[in-house]
Motif scaffolding. Structure first.
Motif, PDB file in Angstrom:
ATOM      1  N   VAL A  88       0.856  -1.178   0.000  1.00  0.00           N
ATOM      2  CA  VAL A  88       0.000   0.000   0.000  1.00  0.00           C
ATOM      3  C   VAL A  88       0.894   1.231   0.000  1.00  0.00           C
ATOM      4  O   VAL A  88       1.760   1.386   0.868  1.00  0.00           O
ATOM      5  N   ASN A  89       0.696   2.095  -0.998  1.00  0.00           N
ATOM      6  CA  ASN A  89       1.501   3.310  -1.123  1.00  0.00           C
ATOM      7  C   ASN A  89       0.634   4.538  -0.916  1.00  0.00           C
ATOM      8  O   ASN A  89      -0.539   4.566  -1.306  1.00  0.00           O
ATOM      9  N   GLY A  90       1.229   5.558  -0.340  1.00  0.00           N
ATOM     10  CA  GLY A  90       0.549   6.833  -0.217  1.00  0.00           C
ATOM     11  C   GLY A  90       0.819   7.703  -1.438  1.00  0.00           C
ATOM     12  O   GLY A  90       1.919   7.678  -1.995  1.00  0.00           O
ATOM     13  N   VAL A  91      -0.197   8.454  -1.859  1.00  0.00           N
ATOM     14  CA  VAL A  91      -0.066   9.338  -3.014  1.00  0.00           C
ATOM     15  C   VAL A  91      -0.646  10.701  -2.641  1.00  0.00           C
ATOM     16  O   VAL A  91      -1.820  10.804  -2.298  1.00  0.00           O
ATOM     17  N   THR A  92       0.195  11.720  -2.712  1.00  0.00           N
ATOM     18  CA  THR A  92      -0.238  13.097  -2.448  1.00  0.00           C
ATOM     19  C   THR A  92      -0.232  13.861  -3.760  1.00  0.00           C
ATOM     20  O   THR A  92       0.772  13.853  -4.484  1.00  0.00           O
ATOM     21  N   TYR A 113      -7.203  24.596 -17.953  1.00  0.00           N
ATOM     22  CA  TYR A 113      -5.918  23.982 -17.626  1.00  0.00           C
ATOM     23  C   TYR A 113      -5.953  23.429 -16.216  1.00  0.00           C
ATOM     24  O   TYR A 113      -6.515  24.053 -15.301  1.00  0.00           O
ATOM     25  N   VAL A 114      -5.378  22.259 -16.023  1.00  0.00           N
ATOM     26  CA  VAL A 114      -5.153  21.717 -14.689  1.00  0.00           C
ATOM     27  C   VAL A 114      -3.802  21.020 -14.706  1.00  0.00           C
ATOM     28  O   VAL A 114      -3.467  20.306 -15.658  1.00  0.00           O
ATOM     29  N   GLY A 115      -2.996  21.262 -13.687  1.00  0.00           N
ATOM     30  CA  GLY A 115      -1.665  20.673 -13.671  1.00  0.00           C
ATOM     31  C   GLY A 115      -1.045  20.738 -12.292  1.00  0.00           C
ATOM     32  O   GLY A 115      -1.442  21.543 -11.442  1.00  0.00           O
ATOM     33  N   GLY A 116      -0.060  19.880 -12.087  1.00  0.00           N
ATOM     34  CA  GLY A 116       0.625  19.844 -10.803  1.00  0.00           C
ATOM     35  C   GLY A 116       1.503  18.616 -10.704  1.00  0.00           C
ATOM     36  O   GLY A 116       2.015  18.108 -11.708  1.00  0.00           O
ATOM     37  N   VAL A 117       1.660  18.119  -9.487  1.00  0.00           N
ATOM     38  CA  VAL A 117       2.554  16.989  -9.254  1.00  0.00           C
ATOM     39  C   VAL A 117       1.880  15.970  -8.346  1.00  0.00           C
ATOM     40  O   VAL A 117       0.964  16.289  -7.583  1.00  0.00           O
ATOM     41  N   ALA A 118       2.345  14.726  -8.458  1.00  0.00           N
ATOM     42  CA  ALA A 118       1.935  13.634  -7.566  1.00  0.00           C
ATOM     43  C   ALA A 118       3.175  13.113  -6.865  1.00  0.00           C
ATOM     44  O   ALA A 118       4.206  12.868  -7.503  1.00  0.00           O
ATOM     45  N   PHE A 119       3.101  12.951  -5.544  1.00  0.00           N
ATOM     46  CA  PHE A 119       4.208  12.447  -4.729  1.00  0.00           C
ATOM     47  C   PHE A 119       3.849  11.052  -4.221  1.00  0.00           C
ATOM     48  O   PHE A 119       2.799  10.863  -3.585  1.00  0.00           O
ATOM     49  N   TYR A 120       4.708  10.067  -4.487  1.00  0.00           N
ATOM     50  CA  TYR A 120       4.474   8.684  -4.092  1.00  0.00           C
ATOM     51  C   TYR A 120       5.431   8.293  -2.971  1.00  0.00           C
ATOM     52  O   TYR A 120       6.614   8.646  -2.999  1.00  0.00           O
ATOM     53  N   THR A 121       4.923   7.547  -1.993  1.00  0.00           N
ATOM     54  CA  THR A 121       5.774   7.005  -0.936  1.00  0.00           C
ATOM     55  C   THR A 121       6.039   5.530  -1.224  1.00  0.00           C
ATOM     56  O   THR A 121       5.127   4.777  -1.544  1.00  0.00           O
ATOM     57  N   GLY A 122       7.315   5.128  -1.158  1.00  0.00           N
ATOM     58  CA  GLY A 122       7.677   3.725  -1.369  1.00  0.00           C
ATOM     59  C   GLY A 122       7.566   3.279  -2.798  1.00  0.00           C
ATOM     60  O   GLY A 122       7.417   2.076  -3.063  1.00  0.00           O
ATOM     61  N   PHE A 123       7.601   4.212  -3.764  1.00  0.00           N
ATOM     62  CA  PHE A 123       7.491   3.853  -5.172  1.00  0.00           C
ATOM     63  C   PHE A 123       8.400   4.758  -5.977  1.00  0.00           C
ATOM     64  O   PHE A 123       8.557   5.942  -5.674  1.00  0.00           O
ATOM     65  N   SER A 124       9.003   4.209  -7.012  1.00  0.00           N
ATOM     66  CA  SER A 124       9.886   4.982  -7.885  1.00  0.00           C
ATOM     67  C   SER A 124       9.330   4.986  -9.317  1.00  0.00           C
ATOM     68  O   SER A 124       8.946   3.924  -9.828  1.00  0.00           O
ATOM     69  N   PRO A 125       9.252   6.174  -9.944  1.00  0.00           N
ATOM     70  CA  PRO A 125       9.691   7.486  -9.457  1.00  0.00           C
ATOM     71  C   PRO A 125       8.772   8.041  -8.370  1.00  0.00           C
ATOM     72  O   PRO A 125       7.564   7.781  -8.385  1.00  0.00           O
ATOM     73  N   VAL A 127       8.134  11.233  -7.769  1.00  0.00           N
ATOM     74  CA  VAL A 127       7.435  12.456  -8.172  1.00  0.00           C
ATOM     75  C   VAL A 127       7.067  12.353  -9.647  1.00  0.00           C
ATOM     76  O   VAL A 127       7.898  11.984 -10.480  1.00  0.00           O
ATOM     77  N   THR A 128       5.807  12.659  -9.986  1.00  0.00           N
ATOM     78  CA  THR A 128       5.324  12.600 -11.362  1.00  0.00           C
ATOM     79  C   THR A 128       4.506  13.840 -11.675  1.00  0.00           C
ATOM     80  O   THR A 128       3.721  14.300 -10.840  1.00  0.00           O
ATOM     81  N   GLN A 129       4.673  14.365 -12.885  1.00  0.00           N
ATOM     82  CA  GLN A 129       3.866  15.508 -13.318  1.00  0.00           C
ATOM     83  C   GLN A 129       2.487  15.067 -13.795  1.00  0.00           C
ATOM     84  O   GLN A 129       2.321  13.970 -14.320  1.00  0.00           O
ATOM     85  N   ILE A 130       1.513  15.967 -13.657  1.00  0.00           N
ATOM     86  CA  ILE A 130       0.171  15.796 -14.216  1.00  0.00           C
ATOM     87  C   ILE A 130      -0.180  17.100 -14.921  1.00  0.00           C
ATOM     88  O   ILE A 130      -0.186  18.167 -14.303  1.00  0.00           O
ATOM     89  N   GLN A 131      -0.442  17.031 -16.224  1.00  0.00           N
ATOM     90  CA  GLN A 131      -0.739  18.227 -16.996  1.00  0.00           C
ATOM     91  C   GLN A 131      -1.863  17.942 -17.985  1.00  0.00           C
ATOM     92  O   GLN A 131      -1.849  16.916 -18.656  1.00  0.00           O
ATOM     93  N   SER A 200      -3.883   0.941 -18.694  1.00  0.00           N
ATOM     94  CA  SER A 200      -2.572   1.384 -18.251  1.00  0.00           C
ATOM     95  C   SER A 200      -1.822   0.207 -17.668  1.00  0.00           C
ATOM     96  O   SER A 200      -2.415  -0.711 -17.103  1.00  0.00           O
ATOM     97  N   LEU A 201      -0.513   0.242 -17.822  1.00  0.00           N
ATOM     98  CA  LEU A 201       0.354  -0.793 -17.262  1.00  0.00           C
ATOM     99  C   LEU A 201       1.494  -0.085 -16.557  1.00  0.00           C
ATOM    100  O   LEU A 201       2.304   0.592 -17.196  1.00  0.00           O
ATOM    101  N   SER A 202       1.533  -0.220 -15.215  1.00  0.00           N
ATOM    102  CA  SER A 202       2.529   0.459 -14.413  1.00  0.00           C
ATOM    103  C   SER A 202       2.389   1.970 -14.593  1.00  0.00           C
ATOM    104  O   SER A 202       1.395   2.477 -15.107  1.00  0.00           O
ATOM    105  N   GLN A 203       3.379   2.717 -14.153  1.00  0.00           N
ATOM    106  CA  GLN A 203       3.399   4.173 -14.305  1.00  0.00           C
ATOM    107  C   GLN A 203       4.240   4.502 -15.528  1.00  0.00           C
ATOM    108  O   GLN A 203       5.466   4.607 -15.463  1.00  0.00           O
ATOM    109  N   GLU A 204       3.597   4.649 -16.673  1.00  0.00           N
ATOM    110  CA  GLU A 204       4.281   4.953 -17.931  1.00  0.00           C
ATOM    111  C   GLU A 204       3.777   6.298 -18.446  1.00  0.00           C
ATOM    112  O   GLU A 204       2.748   6.378 -19.106  1.00  0.00           O
ATOM    113  N   PRO A 205       4.478   7.397 -18.121  1.00  0.00           N
ATOM    114  CA  PRO A 205       4.024   8.721 -18.579  1.00  0.00           C
ATOM    115  C   PRO A 205       3.929   8.778 -20.098  1.00  0.00           C
ATOM    116  O   PRO A 205       4.744   8.198 -20.809  1.00  0.00           O
TER     117      PRO A 205
END
Length: 471
Positions: A88-92, A113-125, A127-131, A200-205
């Motif tokens: 279980v990972n946290g996502v802010t 327009y909507v945009g910002g960032v997502a911060f994940y705990t215990g997962f790489s990467p 930090v991910t952008q959302i735009q 979607s499969l994994s985190q693939e920007p």
């Protein structure tokens, strides 16, 4: 986010309301001058056009600007969408938004327009952008309209079922999109201009950009024609799993005839050309003929059904199986109905798609169900369910999956409740489940063998000030 949710957020901060909560103004109207009354757009637009009739509360014809801020905290049981994962990972998520509508003369401009960032705990990467940015320019004249649209997004996941906060399909990116001036980019264009990514499969920007130009022209009191053309690119930026990029050209022409005040028929011819930059020598094109029937009751019901043959010509080099021709069925159906307190939508589409990054082309069958309604004077709820089944149009000789895999299925189901907190804030709680599975082993992708269920629960806060008048 749905149109109803946008109205829910804006209503407490300054728009005039009627007793039933609907805005007293009309939408998509353009005054000849500031002193003349507004000219209403058709309540029953052409079936082959890209603008569906509005069933929700209507936005004013005023020019306005609304900024916003959005934060949320989520718990995600399978961020990487891998089989057998129990972490279980946290996502802010921290996002900002800007929404603008400018009305003047016979021109309407809308930006979202909507945009910002997502911060994940215990997962790489971590930090991910959302735009996402939607833009629409309408030019109106007495018997028709020209619309230029563009939808750009940079997302860590596919757009089908992925929302602003990643929890509910009812919260799709864009705060209502361009729907508040009659368009539909933010809601997802239907038919040949519909979504091309269904899993979607994994985190693939990925970068996804769709540009469309369309014209509606009345020929008489009962008949009209529509012409539209668009270009879309999908590019996976990191591409650690060898996903397939795609370029897509789409053109469509339609003839519409109004049988009665509420019913229409239409004939559509469409052409699509799909190219795959990272698979040289692989492409295909599709020609579609659809006959549509629609029945609409202004502000209450919108029903559409259509079907026809789909001719697919695969233009591959010998290394990718050579050329071939196929004939399949293309179909589309939609029912939206507004009850006194509830808005329900059911949608079905079957057409050739780009392949969602897994295949170099696929026949996709997509079903969606959405519902929204107020629960009490302050609390309201939305729910969204979606299912997609895609079959490869040609052997999977490249991409993230082995050749034995030729179909995939993806399902999601989400719900959210929200309420205003004073005049400028709104609180929400949401939950979503989704899963993806293939008909063969996909262990070669390094991330998935079998199904990969995922659960996401979140709480968030939205902020919007009073809309700023621009006229």
């Amino acid at each position: 986010m749905s149109i109803a949710m946008v109205v829910f957020m804006l209503a407490p901060i300054g728009w005039p309301q009627t007793g039933n909560g609907q805005n007293t103004q009309t939408v998509g109207t353009v005054p000849d001058s500031q002193s003349n009354p507004p000219q209403e757009m058709p309540q029953n637009p052409p079936l082959s056009g890209l603008d569906p009739p509005s069933l929700g509360p209507l936005f004013p014809t005023r020019s306005f600007f609304v900024p916003g801020a959005h934060v949320s905290e989520a718990l995600d049981t399978n961020v990487g969408q891998t089989s057998g994962n129990s972490a279980v990972n946290g996502v802010t998520r921290a996002l900002g938004s800007l929404m603008l509508q400018k009305v003047g003369g016979r021109y309407v401009t809308a930006l979202d327009y909507v945009g910002g960032v997502a911060f994940y705990t215990g997962f790489s990467p971590s930090v991910t952008q959302i735009q996402q940015f939607d833009a629409e320019q309408k030019i109106l004249w007495r018997t028709g309209a020209l619309t230029v649209r563009d939808r750009f997004s940079y997302l860590p996941e596919g757009s089908f079922g992925f929302g602003v906060y990643g929890e509910s399909g009812a919260y799709n990116l864009g705060l209502g999109g361009i729907g508040y001036v009659g368009g539909s980019l933010g809601q997802g264009l239907g038919g040949l201009f519909g979504l091309g990514e269904f899993a979607s499969l994994s985190q693939e920007p990925r970068i996804d950009n769709l540009s469309v130009v369309d014209v509606v022209q009345s020929l008489s009191a009962r008949s009209s024609i529509t012409v539209a053309g668009g270009y879309e690119i999908v590019h996976f930026t990191d591409n650690t799993a060898n996903f397939i990029d795609s370029n897509q050209i789409t053109a469509q022409v339609g003839y519409n005839y109004q049988l009665t005040r509420r019913s229409q028929i239409a004939v559509i011819y469409g052409f699509q050309d799909f190219q795959y930059p990272n698979i040289p020598g692989s492409s295909f094109d599709t020609q579609v003929i659809n006959v549509l029937y629609g029945y609409r009751i202004s502000g209450r019901m919108d029903f559409l059904v259509g079907a026809g043959p789909q001719f697919t010509s695969i233009n591959n080099s010998a290394a990718f199986g050579g050329s071939s021709n196929q004939v399949t069925l293309s179909a589309r159906a939609a029912l939206r109905y507004r009850f006194p307190r509830t808005l329900v939508g059911i949608y079905f589409d079957r057409y050739d798609s780009a392949g969602s990054g897994y295949f170099a082309g696929a026949v996709s069958n997509v079903v969606r169900f959405s519902v929204s309604r107020p629960l009490t004077r302050l609390w309201s709820a939305t729910a969204d369910i979606g299912y997609a089944h895609s079959s490869a149009l040609q052997p999977t000789l490249a991409g993230p999956l082995p050749p034995s895999t030729n179909t995939f299925q993806y399902v999601y189901a989400g719900a959210a409740v929200h309420r205003p907190l004073g005049r400028h804030f709104a609180l929400f709680f949401s939950y979503q489940f989704d899963d993806i599975w293939f008909n063969g082993s996909s262990c070669s992708a390094g991330t998935l063998c079998g199904s990969a269920p995922r659960n996401v629960a979140a709480v968030g806060l939205d902020w919007h000030p009073r809309p700023m008048r621009l006229d």
